[in-house]
Design a protein around this motif. Sequence first.
Motif, PDB file in Angstrom:
ATOM      1  N   ASP A   3       0.915  -1.251   0.023  1.00  0.00           N
ATOM      2  CA  ASP A   3      -0.149  -0.039   0.055  1.00  0.00           C
ATOM      3  C   ASP A   3       0.759   1.247  -0.077  1.00  0.00           C
ATOM      4  O   ASP A   3       0.364   2.276  -0.727  1.00  0.00           O
ATOM      5  CB  ASP A   3      -0.784   0.000   1.268  1.00  0.00           C
ATOM      6  N   GLY A   4       1.942   1.288   0.694  1.00  0.00           N
ATOM      7  CA  GLY A   4       2.812   2.246   0.783  1.00  0.00           C
ATOM      8  C   GLY A   4       3.572   2.689  -0.651  1.00  0.00           C
ATOM      9  O   GLY A   4       3.633   3.822  -1.019  1.00  0.00           O
ATOM     10  N   SER A   5       3.977   1.458  -1.226  1.00  0.00           N
ATOM     11  CA  SER A   5       4.504   1.860  -2.425  1.00  0.00           C
ATOM     12  C   SER A   5       3.656   2.369  -3.515  1.00  0.00           C
ATOM     13  O   SER A   5       3.886   3.331  -4.426  1.00  0.00           O
ATOM     14  CB  SER A   5       5.112   0.394  -2.983  1.00  0.00           C
ATOM     15  N   LEU A   6       2.459   1.908  -3.625  1.00  0.00           N
ATOM     16  CA  LEU A   6       1.471   2.112  -4.245  1.00  0.00           C
ATOM     17  C   LEU A   6       1.121   3.663  -4.176  1.00  0.00           C
ATOM     18  O   LEU A   6       1.005   4.589  -5.019  1.00  0.00           O
ATOM     19  CB  LEU A   6       0.141   1.449  -4.212  1.00  0.00           C
ATOM     20  N   ALA A   7       0.865   3.924  -2.932  1.00  0.00           N
ATOM     21  CA  ALA A   7       0.604   5.475  -2.644  1.00  0.00           C
ATOM     22  C   ALA A   7       1.647   6.447  -2.917  1.00  0.00           C
ATOM     23  O   ALA A   7       1.254   7.683  -3.429  1.00  0.00           O
ATOM     24  CB  ALA A   7       0.385   5.440  -1.097  1.00  0.00           C
ATOM     25  N   LYS A   8       2.785   6.072  -2.883  1.00  0.00           N
ATOM     26  CA  LYS A   8       3.870   6.993  -3.469  1.00  0.00           C
ATOM     27  C   LYS A   8       3.921   7.292  -4.733  1.00  0.00           C
ATOM     28  O   LYS A   8       4.227   8.349  -5.189  1.00  0.00           O
ATOM     29  CB  LYS A   8       5.299   6.355  -3.064  1.00  0.00           C
ATOM     30  N   LEU A   9       3.119   6.328  -5.631  1.00  0.00           N
ATOM     31  CA  LEU A   9       2.980   6.630  -7.039  1.00  0.00           C
ATOM     32  C   LEU A   9       1.557   7.186  -7.350  1.00  0.00           C
ATOM     33  O   LEU A   9       1.341   7.471  -8.466  1.00  0.00           O
ATOM     34  CB  LEU A   9       3.031   5.381  -7.894  1.00  0.00           C
ATOM     35  N   GLY A  10       0.708   7.394  -6.320  1.00  0.00           N
ATOM     36  CA  GLY A  10      -0.398   8.077  -6.545  1.00  0.00           C
ATOM     37  C   GLY A  10      -1.460   7.126  -6.686  1.00  0.00           C
ATOM     38  O   GLY A  10      -2.503   7.646  -7.118  1.00  0.00           O
ATOM     39  N   PHE A  11      -1.241   5.909  -6.390  1.00  0.00           N
ATOM     40  CA  PHE A  11      -2.291   4.630  -6.649  1.00  0.00           C
ATOM     41  C   PHE A  11      -2.906   4.151  -5.334  1.00  0.00           C
ATOM     42  O   PHE A  11      -2.185   4.318  -4.240  1.00  0.00           O
ATOM     43  CB  PHE A  11      -1.685   3.555  -7.512  1.00  0.00           C
ATOM     44  N   HIS A  12      -3.986   3.458  -5.627  1.00  0.00           N
ATOM     45  CA  HIS A  12      -4.530   2.647  -4.433  1.00  0.00           C
ATOM     46  C   HIS A  12      -4.692   1.292  -4.915  1.00  0.00           C
ATOM     47  O   HIS A  12      -5.061   1.147  -5.956  1.00  0.00           O
ATOM     48  CB  HIS A  12      -5.998   3.241  -3.884  1.00  0.00           C
ATOM     49  N   ARG A  13      -5.134   0.300  -3.977  1.00  0.00           N
ATOM     50  CA  ARG A  13      -4.921  -1.133  -4.449  1.00  0.00           C
ATOM     51  C   ARG A  13      -6.382  -1.196  -5.136  1.00  0.00           C
ATOM     52  O   ARG A  13      -6.602  -2.077  -6.148  1.00  0.00           O
ATOM     53  CB  ARG A  13      -5.116  -1.953  -3.386  1.00  0.00           C
ATOM     54  N   ASP A  14      -7.451  -0.163  -5.011  1.00  0.00           N
ATOM     55  CA  ASP A  14      -8.557  -0.351  -5.800  1.00  0.00           C
ATOM     56  C   ASP A  14      -8.468   0.038  -7.202  1.00  0.00           C
ATOM     57  O   ASP A  14      -9.524  -0.251  -7.861  1.00  0.00           O
ATOM     58  CB  ASP A  14      -9.915   0.437  -5.161  1.00  0.00           C
ATOM     59  N   ASP A  15      -7.201   0.703  -7.418  1.00  0.00           N
ATOM     60  CA  ASP A  15      -7.151   1.090  -9.027  1.00  0.00           C
ATOM     61  C   ASP A  15      -6.719  -0.110  -9.833  1.00  0.00           C
ATOM     62  O   ASP A  15      -6.553  -0.109 -10.932  1.00  0.00           O
ATOM     63  CB  ASP A  15      -6.172   2.173  -9.120  1.00  0.00           C
ATOM     64  N   ILE A  16      -6.190  -1.283  -9.065  1.00  0.00           N
ATOM     65  CA  ILE A  16      -5.504  -2.444 -10.117  1.00  0.00           C
ATOM     66  C   ILE A  16      -6.709  -3.008 -10.601  1.00  0.00           C
ATOM     67  O   ILE A  16      -7.854  -3.360 -10.070  1.00  0.00           O
ATOM     68  CB  ILE A  16      -5.134  -3.309  -9.092  1.00  0.00           C
ATOM     69  N   THR A  17      -6.425  -3.264 -11.919  1.00  0.00           N
ATOM     70  CA  THR A  17      -7.405  -3.878 -12.882  1.00  0.00           C
ATOM     71  C   THR A  17      -7.039  -5.404 -13.070  1.00  0.00           C
ATOM     72  O   THR A  17      -8.030  -6.079 -13.305  1.00  0.00           O
ATOM     73  CB  THR A  17      -7.576  -3.199 -14.209  1.00  0.00           C
ATOM     74  N   ASP A  18      -5.796  -5.695 -12.895  1.00  0.00           N
ATOM     75  CA  ASP A  18      -5.481  -6.974 -12.970  1.00  0.00           C
ATOM     76  C   ASP A  18      -4.153  -7.411 -12.150  1.00  0.00           C
ATOM     77  O   ASP A  18      -3.242  -6.589 -11.978  1.00  0.00           O
ATOM     78  CB  ASP A  18      -4.739  -7.214 -14.474  1.00  0.00           C
ATOM     79  N   VAL A  19      -4.132  -8.487 -11.619  1.00  0.00           N
ATOM     80  CA  VAL A  19      -3.034  -9.122 -10.836  1.00  0.00           C
ATOM     81  C   VAL A  19      -2.624 -10.313 -11.814  1.00  0.00           C
ATOM     82  O   VAL A  19      -3.191 -11.362 -11.673  1.00  0.00           O
ATOM     83  CB  VAL A  19      -3.490  -9.644  -9.356  1.00  0.00           C
ATOM     84  N   PHE A  20      -1.343 -10.104 -12.342  1.00  0.00           N
ATOM     85  CA  PHE A  20      -0.813 -11.387 -12.983  1.00  0.00           C
ATOM     86  C   PHE A  20       0.221 -12.005 -12.063  1.00  0.00           C
ATOM     87  O   PHE A  20       1.160 -11.559 -11.445  1.00  0.00           O
ATOM     88  CB  PHE A  20      -0.022 -10.782 -14.127  1.00  0.00           C
ATOM     89  N   MET A  21      -0.098 -13.260 -11.889  1.00  0.00           N
ATOM     90  CA  MET A  21       0.746 -13.992 -10.886  1.00  0.00           C
ATOM     91  C   MET A  21       1.762 -15.035 -11.501  1.00  0.00           C
ATOM     92  O   MET A  21       1.117 -15.804 -12.214  1.00  0.00           O
ATOM     93  CB  MET A  21      -0.246 -14.738  -9.753  1.00  0.00           C
ATOM     94  N   THR A  22       3.070 -14.801 -11.307  1.00  0.00           N
ATOM     95  CA  THR A  22       3.745 -15.686 -12.123  1.00  0.00           C
ATOM     96  C   THR A  22       3.778 -17.207 -11.586  1.00  0.00           C
ATOM     97  O   THR A  22       3.874 -17.893 -12.425  1.00  0.00           O
ATOM     98  CB  THR A  22       5.457 -15.243 -11.617  1.00  0.00           C
ATOM     99  N   HIS A  23       3.595 -17.352 -10.299  1.00  0.00           N
ATOM    100  CA  HIS A  23       2.976 -18.652  -9.923  1.00  0.00           C
ATOM    101  C   HIS A  23       2.328 -18.601  -8.575  1.00  0.00           C
ATOM    102  O   HIS A  23       2.374 -17.354  -8.024  1.00  0.00           O
ATOM    103  CB  HIS A  23       4.210 -19.675  -9.608  1.00  0.00           C
ATOM    104  N   LEU A  24       2.056 -19.624  -7.879  1.00  0.00           N
ATOM    105  CA  LEU A  24       1.104 -19.296  -6.617  1.00  0.00           C
ATOM    106  C   LEU A  24       1.606 -19.327  -5.281  1.00  0.00           C
ATOM    107  O   LEU A  24       0.880 -19.951  -4.369  1.00  0.00           O
ATOM    108  CB  LEU A  24      -0.268 -20.119  -6.681  1.00  0.00           C
ATOM    109  N   HIS A  25       2.978 -19.863  -5.162  1.00  0.00           N
ATOM    110  CA  HIS A  25       3.591 -19.815  -3.884  1.00  0.00           C
ATOM    111  C   HIS A  25       3.295 -18.376  -3.205  1.00  0.00           C
ATOM    112  O   HIS A  25       3.109 -17.349  -3.546  1.00  0.00           O
ATOM    113  CB  HIS A  25       5.219 -19.942  -3.997  1.00  0.00           C
TER     114      HIS A  25
END
Length: 286
Positions: free
Chosen positions: A82-104
């Motif tokens: 959340d902190g890293s997103l906020a520094k860029l002016g984003f919020h987690r609700d802005d995310i449209t896609d989460v691409f997962m390289t694998h599920l570990h």
Amino acid sequence: MRIYPIETGNFKLDGGAMFGVVPKVIWQRTNPADVNNLIDIAARCLLLEDGNRLILIDSGLGNKQSDKFFGYYYRWGDHTLDGSLAKLGFHRDDITDVFMTHLHFDHCGGSIQWNKDRTGYEPAFKNAAFWTNENHWQWATHPNAREKASFLKENLLPMQESGQLRFIQRGDTSFLEKSELGFDILFVDGHSEKQMIPHIRYKGKTLVFMADLIPTVGHIPLPYVMGYDTRPLLTLAEKELFLNTAVQNEFYLLFEHDAHNELCTLQHTAKGVRLKNTHNFDEIFS
């Protein structure tokens, strides 16, 4: 159209497990261990801002596990998703896609969170599609004994139950259709079945998000394979092909797990493919 590294939090892992059969006297030159034989590990993700889509590649460990669970991984530093997103002016609700390289758990744990009254789990990105592939999903939801501790049901099943789970087919080029970004996926099976390694064409260069194919700069030499890999001999073959391709095509490698090096290039040497230069992301892609 922009790309940003996203730091979600650092932790530590056993150096011996991270380097398999390679002796400590060798691997500690690049990845020094503490008194408990633990080495620094990052959970560095990648954010792609592309038109009306905001795509997060992997999501880190998250924060829903117990203190006992996190006690095994010695989290350190002050990075948060959340902190890293906020520094860029984003919020987690802005995310449209989460691409997962694998599920570990250290790659997808941040995708699911507790609900408000902590009686169950819910997607941490309420407006996002969660992308994996069907072969890996089956592998993760019916885990072998070796990987069972890395595939946590509370990270996986809520994605499916929410209706937000999506599968990418091998050879499918539509994930970023109509995008100015070139986005290709290398499927590799040595670490875990059908791990996906994104190759992103950006500002005239190819950026490769390394996930667990090559987790740190110290893992570049061919035999430096993690003890966590389910098929280490297959990892050797996959690494060899990738490393030679990376040198030939001047790829930039972005490390998910190297706490001290974001990016590198490679070169051929008499000893095989080796590190050429390390870089900060903004130094190359600002």
